[in-house]
Motif scaffolding. Structure first.
Motif, PDB file in Angstrom:
ATOM      1  N   ALA A 118       0.809  -1.221   0.000  1.00 13.59           N
ATOM      2  CA  ALA A 118       0.000   0.000   0.000  1.00 13.59           C
ATOM      3  C   ALA A 118       0.841   1.269   0.000  1.00 13.59           C
ATOM      4  CB  ALA A 118      -0.936   0.000   1.199  1.00 13.59           C
ATOM      5  N   SER A 119       2.112   1.154   0.375  1.00 14.63           N
ATOM      6  CA  SER A 119       2.972   2.337   0.433  1.00 14.63           C
ATOM      7  C   SER A 119       3.773   2.538  -0.854  1.00 14.63           C
ATOM      8  CB  SER A 119       3.941   2.218   1.614  1.00 14.63           C
ATOM      9  OG  SER A 119       4.852   1.140   1.404  1.00 14.63           O
ATOM     10  N   GLN A 120       3.621   1.643  -1.822  1.00 19.05           N
ATOM     11  CA  GLN A 120       4.442   1.697  -3.026  1.00 19.05           C
ATOM     12  C   GLN A 120       3.640   2.157  -4.247  1.00 19.05           C
ATOM     13  OE1 GLN A 120       7.335  -1.588  -3.491  1.00 19.05           O
ATOM     14  NE2 GLN A 120       6.392  -2.513  -1.680  1.00 19.05           N
ATOM     15  N   PHE A 121       4.270   2.967  -5.058  1.00 18.88           N
ATOM     16  CA  PHE A 121       3.717   3.421  -6.339  1.00 18.88           C
ATOM     17  C   PHE A 121       2.370   4.132  -6.199  1.00 18.88           C
ATOM     18  CE2 PHE A 121       6.270  -0.406  -7.429  1.00 18.88           C
ATOM     19  CZ  PHE A 121       7.277   0.238  -8.147  1.00 18.88           C
ATOM     20  N   GLU A 122       2.126   4.735  -5.033  1.00 21.25           N
ATOM     21  CA  GLU A 122       0.839   5.399  -4.832  1.00 21.25           C
ATOM     22  C   GLU A 122       0.663   6.570  -5.796  1.00 21.25           C
ATOM     23  OE1 GLU A 122      -1.825   7.553  -1.328  1.00 21.25           O
ATOM     24  OE2 GLU A 122       0.059   6.533  -0.823  1.00 21.25           O
ATOM     25  N   GLU A 123       1.696   7.359  -5.961  1.00 23.27           N
ATOM     26  CA  GLU A 123       1.595   8.521  -6.836  1.00 23.27           C
ATOM     27  C   GLU A 123       1.338   8.116  -8.288  1.00 23.27           C
ATOM     28  OE1 GLU A 123       4.347  12.352  -8.200  1.00 23.27           O
ATOM     29  OE2 GLU A 123       4.829  11.241  -6.373  1.00 23.27           O
ATOM     30  N   GLN A 124       2.081   7.081  -8.757  1.00 22.98           N
ATOM     31  CA  GLN A 124       1.899   6.615 -10.139  1.00 22.98           C
ATOM     32  C   GLN A 124       0.501   6.035 -10.336  1.00 22.98           C
ATOM     33  OE1 GLN A 124       4.509   6.039  -8.092  1.00 22.98           O
ATOM     34  NE2 GLN A 124       6.319   5.346  -9.253  1.00 22.98           N
ATOM     35  N   ALA A 125       0.016   5.288  -9.318  1.00 23.07           N
ATOM     36  CA  ALA A 125      -1.314   4.692  -9.418  1.00 23.07           C
ATOM     37  C   ALA A 125      -2.393   5.772  -9.480  1.00 23.07           C
ATOM     38  CB  ALA A 125      -1.564   3.759  -8.240  1.00 23.07           C
ATOM     39  N   LEU A 126      -2.257   6.805  -8.679  1.00 20.83           N
ATOM     40  CA  LEU A 126      -3.229   7.894  -8.691  1.00 20.83           C
ATOM     41  C   LEU A 126      -3.216   8.628 -10.028  1.00 20.83           C
ATOM     42  CD1 LEU A 126      -2.786   9.327  -5.089  1.00 20.83           C
ATOM     43  CD2 LEU A 126      -4.859   8.272  -6.029  1.00 20.83           C
ATOM     44  N   ALA A 127      -2.032   8.762 -10.621  1.00 18.10           N
ATOM     45  CA  ALA A 127      -1.927   9.419 -11.925  1.00 18.10           C
ATOM     46  C   ALA A 127      -2.668   8.610 -12.990  1.00 18.10           C
ATOM     47  CB  ALA A 127      -0.468   9.595 -12.313  1.00 18.10           C
ATOM     48  N   MET A 134     -10.998   8.086 -12.500  1.00 19.52           N
ATOM     49  CA  MET A 134     -11.355   7.333 -11.297  1.00 19.52           C
ATOM     50  C   MET A 134     -10.551   7.729 -10.066  1.00 19.52           C
ATOM     51  SD  MET A 134     -13.911   5.347 -11.839  1.00 19.52           S
ATOM     52  CE  MET A 134     -13.815   4.245 -10.433  1.00 19.52           C
ATOM     53  N   ALA A 135      -9.809   8.826 -10.122  1.00 24.38           N
ATOM     54  CA  ALA A 135      -8.981   9.231  -8.978  1.00 24.38           C
ATOM     55  C   ALA A 135      -9.830   9.520  -7.748  1.00 24.38           C
ATOM     56  CB  ALA A 135      -8.129  10.446  -9.347  1.00 24.38           C
ATOM     57  N   ALA A 136     -11.014  10.058  -7.942  1.00 26.42           N
ATOM     58  CA  ALA A 136     -11.882  10.396  -6.808  1.00 26.42           C
ATOM     59  C   ALA A 136     -12.394   9.152  -6.086  1.00 26.42           C
ATOM     60  CB  ALA A 136     -13.060  11.241  -7.289  1.00 26.42           C
ATOM     61  N   HIS A 137     -12.303   7.999  -6.727  1.00 22.71           N
ATOM     62  CA  HIS A 137     -12.790   6.745  -6.139  1.00 22.71           C
ATOM     63  C   HIS A 137     -11.647   5.863  -5.637  1.00 22.71           C
ATOM     64  CE1 HIS A 137     -16.848   7.469  -7.782  1.00 22.71           C
ATOM     65  NE2 HIS A 137     -16.206   7.957  -8.833  1.00 22.71           N
ATOM     66  N   ALA A 138     -10.452   6.426  -5.500  1.00 19.48           N
ATOM     67  CA  ALA A 138      -9.252   5.637  -5.222  1.00 19.48           C
ATOM     68  C   ALA A 138      -9.368   4.781  -3.971  1.00 19.48           C
ATOM     69  CB  ALA A 138      -8.029   6.556  -5.115  1.00 19.48           C
ATOM     70  N   GLN A 139     -10.039   5.269  -2.937  1.00 18.90           N
ATOM     71  CA  GLN A 139     -10.090   4.544  -1.659  1.00 18.90           C
ATOM     72  C   GLN A 139     -11.338   3.674  -1.518  1.00 18.90           C
ATOM     73  OE1 GLN A 139      -7.492   4.406   0.164  1.00 18.90           O
ATOM     74  NE2 GLN A 139      -6.400   5.984  -1.020  1.00 18.90           N
ATOM     75  N   ARG A 140     -12.147   3.595  -2.564  1.00 16.14           N
ATOM     76  CA  ARG A 140     -13.340   2.742  -2.514  1.00 16.14           C
ATOM     77  C   ARG A 140     -12.973   1.316  -2.913  1.00 16.14           C
ATOM     78  NH1 ARG A 140     -18.205   4.954  -5.811  1.00 16.14           N
ATOM     79  NH2 ARG A 140     -19.356   3.567  -4.384  1.00 16.14           N
ATOM     80  N   ALA A 141     -13.685   0.351  -2.355  1.00 14.72           N
ATOM     81  CA  ALA A 141     -13.487  -1.046  -2.753  1.00 14.72           C
ATOM     82  C   ALA A 141     -14.085  -1.253  -4.137  1.00 14.72           C
ATOM     83  CB  ALA A 141     -14.147  -1.979  -1.749  1.00 14.72           C
ATOM     84  N   CYS A 142     -13.414  -2.063  -4.954  1.00 12.14           N
ATOM     85  CA  CYS A 142     -13.938  -2.343  -6.292  1.00 12.14           C
ATOM     86  C   CYS A 142     -15.301  -3.018  -6.230  1.00 12.14           C
ATOM     87  CB  CYS A 142     -12.948  -3.211  -7.064  1.00 12.14           C
ATOM     88  SG  CYS A 142     -11.585  -2.275  -7.792  1.00 12.14           S
ATOM     89  N   SER A 143     -15.578  -3.723  -5.148  1.00  8.27           N
ATOM     90  CA  SER A 143     -16.835  -4.457  -5.024  1.00  8.27           C
ATOM     91  C   SER A 143     -18.059  -3.551  -4.991  1.00  8.27           C
ATOM     92  CB  SER A 143     -16.815  -5.326  -3.765  1.00  8.27           C
ATOM     93  OG  SER A 143     -16.633  -4.520  -2.610  1.00  8.27           O
ATOM     94  N   VAL A 144     -17.893  -2.262  -4.663  1.00 10.35           N
ATOM     95  CA  VAL A 144     -19.051  -1.369  -4.545  1.00 10.35           C
ATOM     96  C   VAL A 144     -19.211  -0.462  -5.770  1.00 10.35           C
ATOM     97  CG1 VAL A 144     -18.845  -1.396  -2.035  1.00 10.35           C
ATOM     98  CG2 VAL A 144     -17.802   0.487  -3.331  1.00 10.35           C
ATOM     99  N   LEU A 145     -18.351  -0.611  -6.756  1.00 14.21           N
ATOM    100  CA  LEU A 145     -18.397   0.262  -7.923  1.00 14.21           C
ATOM    101  C   LEU A 145     -19.463  -0.185  -8.919  1.00 14.21           C
ATOM    102  CD1 LEU A 145     -14.596   0.716  -8.754  1.00 14.21           C
ATOM    103  CD2 LEU A 145     -16.059   2.258  -7.431  1.00 14.21           C
ATOM    104  N   ALA A 146     -19.988   0.785  -9.659  1.00 11.03           N
ATOM    105  CA  ALA A 146     -20.825   0.472 -10.811  1.00 11.03           C
ATOM    106  C   ALA A 146     -19.961  -0.232 -11.850  1.00 11.03           C
ATOM    107  CB  ALA A 146     -21.426   1.748 -11.387  1.00 11.03           C
ATOM    108  N   TYR A 147     -20.611  -1.063 -12.699  1.00 10.87           N
ATOM    109  CA  TYR A 147     -19.836  -1.874 -13.633  1.00 10.87           C
ATOM    110  C   TYR A 147     -19.011  -1.021 -14.596  1.00 10.87           C
ATOM    111  CZ  TYR A 147     -18.588  -5.716 -16.703  1.00 10.87           C
ATOM    112  OH  TYR A 147     -17.871  -6.642 -17.437  1.00 10.87           O
ATOM    113  N   GLY A 148     -19.562   0.085 -15.048  1.00  8.51           N
ATOM    114  CA  GLY A 148     -18.808   0.958 -15.947  1.00  8.51           C
ATOM    115  C   GLY A 148     -17.556   1.497 -15.295  1.00  8.51           C
ATOM    116  N   ASP A 149     -17.622   1.778 -13.980  1.00  5.46           N
ATOM    117  CA  ASP A 149     -16.436   2.262 -13.262  1.00  5.46           C
ATOM    118  C   ASP A 149     -15.408   1.158 -13.076  1.00  5.46           C
ATOM    119  OD1 ASP A 149     -17.415   4.831 -13.059  1.00  5.46           O
ATOM    120  OD2 ASP A 149     -18.302   4.523 -11.074  1.00  5.46           O
TER     121      ASP A 149
END
Length: 268
Positions: A118-127, A134-149
């Protein structure tokens, strides 16, 4: 100059020729749609390029390097990304963690980690997440996302490997019309910005004709037509073999009175 050059590709299963002497090129920054009726050889051809199948004959060249005979992972490391018909993400992880894992894999740090992932490549992943919206949803679990997201997250995961070529298997399957349009517009923008060639299979003809720079049509393993949307719509072989009725493609009908989407025709 061609990014991907597929030459005289053939693949047989017993006495059945699933792919029969198929050749095509993909240029950087372009989207090439691979379509055809069920049993046409689309999946076989797609999986040969990806390295999941080895052809009976033929060549698959990426930037002048032969891919036939390589394992899928080796092909991935040479710059071939992939998305799947059913989105492949880790539902228990956050959006950010999914992309971080892809970056860790690219850097070969999945084993013997000395610090938390969790401490690695955070900046690159956010970019990357910012590029797919999808940057605004970075801390959400994939399980709760709409399928398009989820499909957008999968795109960010594919981009983590800095692909030269992106293979997309039924990218809009299961998506609503607006989601389909948005995903393909995003794909086109990223392909142009990053100079990525895209090969995609798709059943929705509205998506194909609106998104692809070029289209190739297979029937019974053979390439029967190749060209832009106008050429494919008006090709006699495509009308007779792919669409079946001999009629040209008809645009999607308006919504029905009950609000449901009228069936699109024809479908492979």
């Amino acid at each position: 100059m061609s990014l991907l050059r597929v030459s005289h590709l053939s693949m047989s299963f017993g006495g059945v020729k699933a792919v029969d002497d198929v050749s095509f090129d993909i240029e950087p920054g372009k989207l090439l749609a691979l379509i055809g009726p069920n049993g046409a050889g689309k999946s076989t051809c797609f999986n040969i390029v990806n390295g999941q199948l080895r052809p009976s004959r033929g060549s698959v060249m990426l930037d002048g390097e032969e891919l036939v005979g390589m394992r899928p992972r080796d092909i991935w490391r040479r710059g071939v990304g992939r998305t799947f018909q059913v989105a492949a993400t880790f539902n228990s992880m956050t959006v950010l963690e999914n992309v971080q894992m892809a970056l860790l894999s690219r850097e070969k740090r999945l084993y013997g980690l000395w610090k938390p992932a969790a401490s690695q490549f955070e900046e690159q992943a956010l970019a990357l997440l910012d590029q797919v919206g999808m940057a605004a949803h970075a801390q959400r679990a994939c399980s709760v996302l709409a399928y398009g997201d989820v499909k957008r997250v999968e795109m960010a995961i594919a981009l983590a490997n800095r692909p030269k070529l992106l293979l997309m298997d039924e990218p809009t399957a299961g998506m609503a019309p607006q989601e389909r349009n948005e995903l393909m517009a995003l794909t086109k923008r990223l392909a142009v910005e990053r100079n990525i060639g895209v090969l995609f299979t798709e059943h929705s003809m509205d998506v194909v004709f609106a998104s692809a720079d070029d289209i190739i049509v297979l029937a019974r393993g053979k390439l029967i037509a190749q060209g832009n949307a106008h050429m494919i719509r008006n090709d006699a072989n495509v009308q007779a073999v792919y669409f079946g009725t001999g009629k040209t493609f008809q645009p999607r009908a308006p919504l029905s009175a009950g609000g449901g989407e009228a069936p699109m025709e024809p479908r492979a």
